[in-house]
Design an enzyme around this catalytic site. Structure first.
Site, mmCIF file in Angstrom:
data_model
loop_
_atom_site.group_PDB
_atom_site.id
_atom_site.type_symbol
_atom_site.label_atom_id
_atom_site.label_comp_id
_atom_site.label_asym_id
_atom_site.label_seq_id
_atom_site.Cartn_x
_atom_site.Cartn_y
_atom_site.Cartn_z
ATOM 1 N N GLY A 178 0.800 -1.219 0.000
ATOM 2 C CA GLY A 178 0.000 0.000 0.000
ATOM 3 C C GLY A 178 0.831 1.266 0.000
ATOM 4 N N CYS A 179 2.143 1.138 -0.106
ATOM 5 C CA CYS A 179 3.030 2.295 -0.159
ATOM 6 C C CYS A 179 3.556 2.437 -1.580
ATOM 7 C CB CYS A 179 4.213 2.128 0.800
ATOM 8 S SG CYS A 179 3.748 2.042 2.537
ATOM 9 N N VAL A 180 3.576 3.651 -2.089
ATOM 10 C CA VAL A 180 4.133 3.894 -3.414
ATOM 11 C C VAL A 180 5.644 3.657 -3.371
ATOM 12 C CG1 VAL A 180 4.522 5.641 -5.195
ATOM 13 C CG2 VAL A 180 2.306 5.483 -4.068
ATOM 14 N N SER A 181 6.297 4.185 -2.341
ATOM 15 C CA SER A 181 7.718 3.914 -2.134
ATOM 16 C C SER A 181 7.845 2.523 -1.533
ATOM 17 C CB SER A 181 8.309 4.924 -1.155
ATOM 18 O OG SER A 181 8.112 6.237 -1.604
#
Length: 142
Positions: free
Chosen positions: A47-50
């Site tokens: 759920g994190c772009v990074s």
């Protein structure tokens, strides 16, 4: 590790958001290094772009279990957010983790207005991951 109270005090004296961002990046540089083995799929936060990794260790003493974390990210600002999260949660019992509203703390610092929606979603994903760990540790302890 910097305490949440020290971070709060430093945020109070930094009025300019460029200075606050630099401070958050500096906090990220203070994170204890994560080993190559800990940069695993199991530790990766979804759920994190990074890319974000949270490595958990549970210490069981005479009292309640204590969750200790190491964290890392491939983005400088996100590493700083991880550092702030760990100052809130690492070394705490599951009950303390579940009673701490990290999003409210980040809102207090003004991040709601200064993070992109993707970073805000990633932050919520990190918080939820730690809260799930706390709930699982509580279930195992009972």
């Amino acid at each position: 590790m910097t305490t949440i109270d020290e971070i709060r005090d430093n945020f109070e004296v930094l009025d300019d958001w460029d200075d606050r961002y630099r401070y958050v990046i500096e906090l990220g540089r203070t994170l204890e290094p994560l080993s190559e083995a800990e940069h695993s799929a199991a530790n990766k936060v979804q759920g994190c772009v990074s890319q974000v990794w949270l490595s958990k260790r549970i210490e069981r003493g005479n009292g309640a279990p204590v969750l200790k974390y190491l964290g890392d990210s491939d983005a400088h600002i996100v590493r700083g957010l991880v550092a702030i999260l760990l100052s809130l949660y690492s070394g705490r019992t599951p009950q303390e983790i579940l009673s701490t509203d990290a999003i409210a703390v980040f809102d207090e610092f003004g991040f709601r207005e200064h993070l992109t929606p993707q970073r805000s979603n990633g932050l919520r994903s990190m918080v939820e991951r730690i809260r799930v760990d706390a709930k699982e540790a509580l279930a195992e302890a009972s």
